[in-house]
Design a protein around this motif. Sequence first.
Motif, PDB file in Angstrom:
ATOM      1  N   VAL A 165      41.616  38.859  23.360  1.00 44.61           N
ATOM      2  CA  VAL A 165      43.035  39.441  23.440  1.00 44.61           C
ATOM      3  C   VAL A 165      43.075  39.762  25.069  1.00 44.61           C
ATOM      4  CG1 VAL A 165      44.899  41.400  22.626  1.00 44.61           C
ATOM      5  CG2 VAL A 165      43.514  40.192  21.344  1.00 44.61           C
ATOM      6  N   ASP A 166      42.314  40.446  25.451  1.00 45.57           N
ATOM      7  CA  ASP A 166      42.134  40.915  27.163  1.00 45.57           C
ATOM      8  C   ASP A 166      41.784  39.829  27.636  1.00 45.57           C
ATOM      9  OD1 ASP A 166      43.176  43.598  26.605  1.00 45.57           O
ATOM     10  OD2 ASP A 166      40.289  44.328  26.750  1.00 45.57           O
ATOM     11  N   SER A 167      40.922  38.863  27.212  1.00 42.73           N
ATOM     12  CA  SER A 167      41.014  37.541  28.054  1.00 42.73           C
ATOM     13  C   SER A 167      42.415  37.221  28.390  1.00 42.73           C
ATOM     14  CB  SER A 167      39.831  36.822  27.853  1.00 42.73           C
ATOM     15  OG  SER A 167      39.723  35.541  28.428  1.00 42.73           O
ATOM     16  N   GLN A 168      42.836  36.568  27.402  1.00 41.67           N
ATOM     17  CA  GLN A 168      44.295  35.838  27.391  1.00 41.67           C
ATOM     18  C   GLN A 168      45.122  36.045  28.201  1.00 41.67           C
ATOM     19  OE1 GLN A 168      44.837  35.671  23.100  1.00 41.67           O
ATOM     20  NE2 GLN A 168      43.611  33.717  22.325  1.00 41.67           N
ATOM     21  N   HIS A 169      45.232  37.264  28.770  1.00 42.96           N
ATOM     22  CA  HIS A 169      46.106  38.672  28.778  1.00 42.96           C
ATOM     23  C   HIS A 169      45.784  38.130  30.668  1.00 42.96           C
ATOM     24  CE1 HIS A 169      47.647  41.461  25.571  1.00 42.96           C
ATOM     25  NE2 HIS A 169      47.590  40.571  25.559  1.00 42.96           N
ATOM     26  N   GLU A 170      44.658  38.055  30.681  1.00 47.86           N
ATOM     27  CA  GLU A 170      44.150  37.417  32.060  1.00 47.86           C
ATOM     28  C   GLU A 170      44.862  36.174  32.166  1.00 47.86           C
ATOM     29  OE1 GLU A 170      42.824  39.927  34.132  1.00 47.86           O
ATOM     30  OE2 GLU A 170      43.250  41.796  32.809  1.00 47.86           O
ATOM     31  N   ALA A 171      44.397  35.907  32.106  1.00 45.65           N
ATOM     32  CA  ALA A 171      44.471  33.991  31.833  1.00 45.65           C
ATOM     33  C   ALA A 171      45.597  34.464  32.048  1.00 45.65           C
ATOM     34  CB  ALA A 171      43.829  33.353  30.695  1.00 45.65           C
ATOM     35  N   THR A 172      46.608  34.678  31.515  1.00 44.50           N
ATOM     36  CA  THR A 172      47.678  34.473  31.329  1.00 44.50           C
ATOM     37  C   THR A 172      48.697  34.242  32.569  1.00 44.50           C
ATOM     38  OG1 THR A 172      48.459  34.470  29.010  1.00 44.50           O
ATOM     39  CG2 THR A 172      50.740  34.803  30.463  1.00 44.50           C
ATOM     40  N   ALA A 173      48.586  36.088  33.332  1.00 43.92           N
ATOM     41  CA  ALA A 173      48.411  36.366  34.373  1.00 43.92           C
ATOM     42  C   ALA A 173      48.294  35.589  35.829  1.00 43.92           C
ATOM     43  CB  ALA A 173      47.671  38.067  34.683  1.00 43.92           C
ATOM     44  N   ALA A 174      46.981  35.070  35.431  1.00 43.65           N
ATOM     45  CA  ALA A 174      46.394  34.437  36.653  1.00 43.65           C
ATOM     46  C   ALA A 174      47.260  32.952  36.813  1.00 43.65           C
ATOM     47  CB  ALA A 174      44.839  33.940  36.377  1.00 43.65           C
ATOM     48  N   ALA A 175      47.623  32.673  35.375  1.00 45.26           N
ATOM     49  CA  ALA A 175      48.273  31.458  35.966  1.00 45.26           C
ATOM     50  C   ALA A 175      49.779  31.221  36.215  1.00 45.26           C
ATOM     51  CB  ALA A 175      48.304  31.247  34.364  1.00 45.26           C
ATOM     52  N   LEU A 176      50.727  32.543  35.659  1.00 45.07           N
ATOM     53  CA  LEU A 176      51.762  32.708  36.298  1.00 45.07           C
ATOM     54  C   LEU A 176      51.907  32.625  38.014  1.00 45.07           C
ATOM     55  CD1 LEU A 176      53.571  34.494  33.056  1.00 45.07           C
ATOM     56  CD2 LEU A 176      53.090  31.901  33.837  1.00 45.07           C
ATOM     57  N   ARG A 177      51.048  33.639  38.267  1.00 47.81           N
ATOM     58  CA  ARG A 177      51.313  34.652  40.259  1.00 47.81           C
ATOM     59  C   ARG A 177      50.625  32.442  40.083  1.00 47.81           C
ATOM     60  NH1 ARG A 177      47.482  39.732  38.874  1.00 47.81           N
ATOM     61  NH2 ARG A 177      49.456  41.345  38.723  1.00 47.81           N
TER      62      ARG A 177
ATOM     63  N   GLY B 240      38.698  32.263  29.273  1.00 46.85           N
ATOM     64  CA  GLY B 240      39.627  32.797  30.598  1.00 46.85           C
ATOM     65  C   GLY B 240      40.105  31.351  31.152  1.00 46.85           C
ATOM     66  N   LEU B 241      39.061  31.455  31.947  1.00 46.38           N
ATOM     67  CA  LEU B 241      39.675  29.822  32.806  1.00 46.38           C
ATOM     68  C   LEU B 241      40.026  28.877  32.284  1.00 46.38           C
ATOM     69  CD1 LEU B 241      39.350  28.426  35.839  1.00 46.38           C
ATOM     70  CD2 LEU B 241      37.250  27.818  34.873  1.00 46.38           C
ATOM     71  N   MET B 242      39.635  28.450  31.111  1.00 43.43           N
ATOM     72  CA  MET B 242      40.542  27.035  30.447  1.00 43.43           C
ATOM     73  C   MET B 242      42.003  27.141  29.768  1.00 43.43           C
ATOM     74  SD  MET B 242      37.830  25.391  31.341  1.00 43.43           S
ATOM     75  CE  MET B 242      39.317  23.805  30.547  1.00 43.43           C
ATOM     76  N   PHE B 243      42.153  28.593  29.554  1.00 42.45           N
ATOM     77  CA  PHE B 243      43.491  29.356  29.188  1.00 42.45           C
ATOM     78  C   PHE B 243      43.893  29.023  30.295  1.00 42.45           C
ATOM     79  CE2 PHE B 243      41.954  32.217  25.223  1.00 42.45           C
ATOM     80  CZ  PHE B 243      42.460  31.060  24.260  1.00 42.45           C
ATOM     81  N   ALA B 244      43.745  29.720  31.351  1.00 39.34           N
ATOM     82  CA  ALA B 244      44.463  29.588  32.114  1.00 39.34           C
ATOM     83  C   ALA B 244      45.199  28.095  33.009  1.00 39.34           C
ATOM     84  CB  ALA B 244      44.028  30.377  33.472  1.00 39.34           C
TER      85      ALA B 244
ATOM     86  N   GLY C 108      34.242  30.913  31.342  1.00 36.76           N
ATOM     87  CA  GLY C 108      34.296  31.364  32.869  1.00 36.76           C
ATOM     88  C   GLY C 108      35.121  32.571  32.513  1.00 36.76           C
ATOM     89  N   THR C 109      34.706  33.800  32.721  1.00 27.92           N
ATOM     90  CA  THR C 109      36.309  34.872  32.217  1.00 27.92           C
ATOM     91  C   THR C 109      37.115  34.418  33.507  1.00 27.92           C
ATOM     92  OG1 THR C 109      34.487  36.167  33.789  1.00 27.92           O
ATOM     93  CG2 THR C 109      34.255  36.574  31.988  1.00 27.92           C
ATOM     94  N   ILE C 110      37.871  34.841  33.769  1.00 32.04           N
ATOM     95  CA  ILE C 110      38.902  35.418  34.615  1.00 32.04           C
ATOM     96  C   ILE C 110      39.844  36.184  35.275  1.00 32.04           C
ATOM     97  CG2 ILE C 110      41.401  34.160  33.886  1.00 32.04           C
ATOM     98  CD1 ILE C 110      41.226  32.688  36.333  1.00 32.04           C
ATOM     99  N   ASN C 111      40.480  37.002  35.946  1.00 33.84           N
ATOM    100  CA  ASN C 111      41.177  38.085  35.978  1.00 33.84           C
ATOM    101  C   ASN C 111      42.652  37.633  36.575  1.00 33.84           C
ATOM    102  OD1 ASN C 111      41.237  37.785  39.015  1.00 33.84           O
ATOM    103  ND2 ASN C 111      38.855  39.518  39.148  1.00 33.84           N
ATOM    104  N   GLY C 112      42.845  38.744  36.163  1.00 30.94           N
ATOM    105  CA  GLY C 112      45.150  38.095  36.274  1.00 30.94           C
ATOM    106  C   GLY C 112      44.950  37.836  38.654  1.00 30.94           C
TER     107      GLY C 112
END
Length: 365
Positions: A131-143, A257-261, A283-287
């Motif tokens: 769940v955290d990964s999905q939130h971080e991926a969404t934040a990174a993608a939208l930014r 995370g990366l692939m979600f973004a 890969g993990t990703i942060n916002g």
Amino acid sequence: MTQPRTEATRTKVGLTALAIALVALVALTFLPTPYVIQKPGPVYNTLGTALDADGEEIPLIQIDDAETFPTEGALDLTTVQVVGSRERPVSWFELALAWVDSSKAVVPIESVFPEGVTREQREQRNSMLMVDSQHEATAAALRQLGEEVPATISVVEVLDDGASAGLLEADDQITEIDGVAVSDMDALRAKIQEAEGKAVALTVVRDDEEQTVTVTPQKREANGTTTWLIGVTLMLEYEFPIDVTLQLNNVGGPSAGLMFALGIIDVLTPGELNGGETVAGTGTINGLGDVGPIGGIRQKLYGARDAGATYFFAPEANCAEVVGHVPDGLQVVKTATLDDALDALEVIAEGGDVADLPTCTAAAK
């Protein structure tokens, strides 16, 4: 006088030895081991569909309040499947087969199922990480797409014997440290480490009121490294301007995370981000778009290749595990940020010189 051993006697001894060996082999086959096996798990196209809790196919990425665009090809996220557990250990025979299979790995059971941690606790933690990964991926993608994504750091739990006991409370929102605004946990942790044990002033919002709390971090030393802790569990909460829902059951952990973004960006932009190719990765990703290391990279390489991928995005931090273990037919692209992956996809989509894409080498760390 000793008589020579007869042929019948030698045959009897040989059969006895063979029988003992067979019994030992059978016993060894069923004897529990302190290891588990990691092998390639299912591969999911973030641009495709997934099964919901009712077994119905739904888009893996669903966006309701923004314009979306058709996609082609695949942006696959990869997983690792674990064979064995404390309740159902694998046999030595299974381990022997796994040891000679380059797509599998044999690892200590403690590294996957720590003593004292139940299967339910492990699954719950992995679900939270997803769940955290999905939130971080969404934040990174939208930014990445130019959207403003405000974030707040909230206290989830205060450890009874931690530095913040009696000072911070659950649901406190930390907005500043020593007068400097913070909106991501990496920045907060960095400021705490910079203080090197000196008291830090945390500005928090509690019950809609702002106040300052002074906390003296506690020292922890492990493997020769000193870390300063304030004794709390934190959560980064985002305020998304677009409603993005990522739906994937029975998969845990932060490595998607990366692939979600990338999938979110593809759905929200015209054209095909991958040029219609099948691209996989992990890969993990942060916002902020930083890509971090994951586990089971070698199994994910084989899983991607077997699912038809031609290219694979691997975190730069995993390069030492990648070199010498890339299956035939797969090109690994080294990524440290979301920008790295997007730059590579542009080359792939435009039919550029993919041989020049950054990859893992023996010298890469």
